[in-house]
Design a protein around this motif. Structure first.
Motif, mmCIF file in Angstrom:
data_model
loop_
_atom_site.group_PDB
_atom_site.id
_atom_site.type_symbol
_atom_site.label_atom_id
_atom_site.label_comp_id
_atom_site.label_asym_id
_atom_site.label_seq_id
_atom_site.Cartn_x
_atom_site.Cartn_y
_atom_site.Cartn_z
ATOM 1 N N UNK A 61 0.830 -1.212 0.000
ATOM 2 C CA UNK A 61 0.000 0.000 0.000
ATOM 3 C C UNK A 61 0.862 1.258 0.000
ATOM 4 N N UNK A 62 1.862 1.300 0.877
ATOM 5 C CA UNK A 62 2.653 2.529 1.010
ATOM 6 C C UNK A 62 3.563 2.779 -0.180
ATOM 7 N N UNK A 63 4.067 1.719 -0.813
ATOM 8 C CA UNK A 63 4.974 1.895 -1.939
ATOM 9 C C UNK A 63 4.270 1.801 -3.292
ATOM 10 N N UNK A 64 2.974 1.557 -3.290
ATOM 11 C CA UNK A 64 2.169 1.466 -4.508
ATOM 12 C C UNK A 64 2.770 0.495 -5.517
ATOM 13 N N UNK A 65 3.165 -0.650 -5.036
ATOM 14 C CA UNK A 65 3.703 -1.691 -5.910
ATOM 15 C C UNK A 65 3.281 -3.052 -5.380
ATOM 16 N N UNK A 66 3.431 -4.058 -6.196
ATOM 17 C CA UNK A 66 3.027 -5.413 -5.830
ATOM 18 C C UNK A 66 4.131 -6.070 -4.989
ATOM 19 N N UNK A 67 3.719 -6.752 -3.909
ATOM 20 C CA UNK A 67 4.637 -7.531 -3.078
ATOM 21 C C UNK A 67 4.204 -8.982 -3.107
ATOM 22 N N UNK A 68 5.171 -9.878 -3.232
ATOM 23 C CA UNK A 68 4.908 -11.308 -3.367
ATOM 24 C C UNK A 68 5.290 -12.039 -2.089
ATOM 25 N N UNK A 69 4.453 -12.980 -1.713
ATOM 26 C CA UNK A 69 4.719 -13.867 -0.586
ATOM 27 C C UNK A 69 4.958 -15.249 -1.177
ATOM 28 N N UNK A 70 6.158 -15.793 -0.959
ATOM 29 C CA UNK A 70 6.547 -17.076 -1.551
ATOM 30 C C UNK A 70 6.951 -18.022 -0.432
ATOM 31 N N UNK A 104 -3.525 -25.927 -0.086
ATOM 32 C CA UNK A 104 -4.782 -26.607 -0.401
ATOM 33 C C UNK A 104 -5.379 -25.965 -1.644
ATOM 34 N N UNK A 105 -5.730 -24.689 -1.553
ATOM 35 C CA UNK A 105 -6.297 -23.984 -2.710
ATOM 36 C C UNK A 105 -5.533 -22.712 -3.039
ATOM 37 N N UNK A 106 -4.494 -22.424 -2.283
ATOM 38 C CA UNK A 106 -3.695 -21.218 -2.508
ATOM 39 C C UNK A 106 -2.352 -21.624 -3.113
ATOM 40 N N UNK A 107 -1.901 -20.957 -4.168
ATOM 41 C CA UNK A 107 -0.617 -21.325 -4.781
ATOM 42 C C UNK A 107 0.572 -20.991 -3.873
ATOM 43 N N UNK A 108 1.743 -21.512 -4.220
ATOM 44 C CA UNK A 108 2.959 -21.262 -3.436
ATOM 45 C C UNK A 108 3.361 -19.791 -3.439
ATOM 46 N N UNK A 109 2.934 -19.067 -4.421
ATOM 47 C CA UNK A 109 3.220 -17.631 -4.514
ATOM 48 C C UNK A 109 1.911 -16.882 -4.661
ATOM 49 N N UNK A 110 1.708 -15.918 -3.793
ATOM 50 C CA UNK A 110 0.567 -15.018 -3.929
ATOM 51 C C UNK A 110 1.058 -13.612 -3.645
ATOM 52 N N UNK A 111 0.266 -12.641 -4.027
ATOM 53 C CA UNK A 111 0.758 -11.268 -3.933
ATOM 54 C C UNK A 111 -0.300 -10.329 -3.376
ATOM 55 N N UNK A 112 0.182 -9.156 -2.987
ATOM 56 C CA UNK A 112 -0.677 -8.060 -2.554
ATOM 57 C C UNK A 112 -0.463 -6.907 -3.537
ATOM 58 N N UNK A 113 -1.566 -6.362 -4.044
ATOM 59 C CA UNK A 113 -1.443 -5.257 -4.994
ATOM 60 C C UNK A 113 -1.312 -3.921 -4.264
ATOM 61 N N UNK A 114 -1.267 -2.842 -5.003
ATOM 62 C CA UNK A 114 -1.028 -1.522 -4.418
ATOM 63 C C UNK A 114 -2.178 -1.052 -3.527
ATOM 64 N N UNK A 118 -5.297 -9.095 -1.787
ATOM 65 C CA UNK A 118 -4.564 -10.324 -2.107
ATOM 66 C C UNK A 118 -4.941 -10.773 -3.519
ATOM 67 N N UNK A 119 -3.994 -11.396 -4.206
ATOM 68 C CA UNK A 119 -4.227 -11.802 -5.596
ATOM 69 C C UNK A 119 -5.152 -13.008 -5.700
ATOM 70 N N UNK A 120 -5.081 -13.920 -4.757
ATOM 71 C CA UNK A 120 -5.890 -15.143 -4.793
ATOM 72 C C UNK A 120 -6.459 -15.402 -3.405
ATOM 73 N N UNK A 121 -7.671 -15.920 -3.365
ATOM 74 C CA UNK A 121 -8.178 -16.384 -2.081
ATOM 75 C C UNK A 121 -7.891 -17.880 -2.015
ATOM 76 N N UNK A 122 -7.836 -18.400 -0.819
ATOM 77 C CA UNK A 122 -7.567 -19.823 -0.690
ATOM 78 C C UNK A 122 -7.130 -20.204 0.699
ATOM 79 N N UNK A 123 -6.675 -21.447 0.810
ATOM 80 C CA UNK A 123 -6.320 -21.993 2.114
ATOM 81 C C UNK A 123 -4.962 -22.667 2.087
ATOM 82 N N UNK A 124 -4.289 -22.594 3.219
ATOM 83 C CA UNK A 124 -3.043 -23.319 3.462
ATOM 84 C C UNK A 124 -3.266 -24.262 4.636
ATOM 85 N N UNK A 125 -2.611 -25.392 4.605
ATOM 86 C CA UNK A 125 -2.651 -26.319 5.726
ATOM 87 C C UNK A 125 -1.291 -26.275 6.405
#
Length: 149
Positions: A61-70, A104-114, A118-125
């Motif tokens: 949000x503060x940098x107005x760019x996409x950040x990825x969680x891997x 489960x339903x969330x990929x190994x990489x998801x991101x947050x936009x500006x 979140x880019x995808x909804x889903x679940x992790x176990x």
């Protein structure tokens, strides 16, 4: 006249009795520490995990760019990087080897936009020893919650 004996000190049996009671109390304390330590490990993991997710969202949000969680199943680690490049790693964390994260339903990489969404909804176990936790991510402001199964 009779002499009185001075009885100073403890007998061997009294000393052994006190030592036995002390050892039993010590063993009880040591046995009870392991579950507390196990609870601390998973609690600390989720506290750090939540802070890192919120950190990535806030920076997006503060940098107005996409950040990825891997996250990586095999390496027992996750990282946060900026703009999808490997070079711009902001955070890289290793976690306890007995903790496993499965998608489960969330990929190994998801991101947050500006906007912080979140880019995808889903679940992790998340599994730790015999305990299982479901981490659900919702569309919209990137909110998530942890549920013990």
């Amino acid at each position: 006249m009779r002499k009185q004996r001075s009885e100073e000190g403890f007998t061997l049996i009294e000393s052994l009795l006190v030592l036995t009671i002390f050892m039993l109390l010590s063993i009880t304390a040591i046995v009870n520490v392991k579950p507390v330590q196990e609870h601390f490990i998973i609690t600390q993991f989720f506290e750090q995990f939540e802070k890192d997710i919120l950190f990535a969202q806030q920076h997006a949000i503060t940098e107005h760019t996409r950040f990825y969680f891997v996250y990586s199943h095999n390496a027992k680690s996750y990282s946060i990087r900026k703009s999808g490049t490997v070079v711009n790693k902001i955070i890289s964390r290793n976690f306890d080897s007995s903790i496993t994260i499965s998608n489960l339903t969330l990929p190994n990489t998801f991101s947050f936009d500006s906007q912080g969404n979140i880019s995808d909804s889903g679940s992790l176990l998340v599994e730790y020893l015999t305990h299982k936790y479901l981490v659900k991510f919702y569309l919209g402001k990137g909110r998530f919650h942890v549920e013990k199964l």
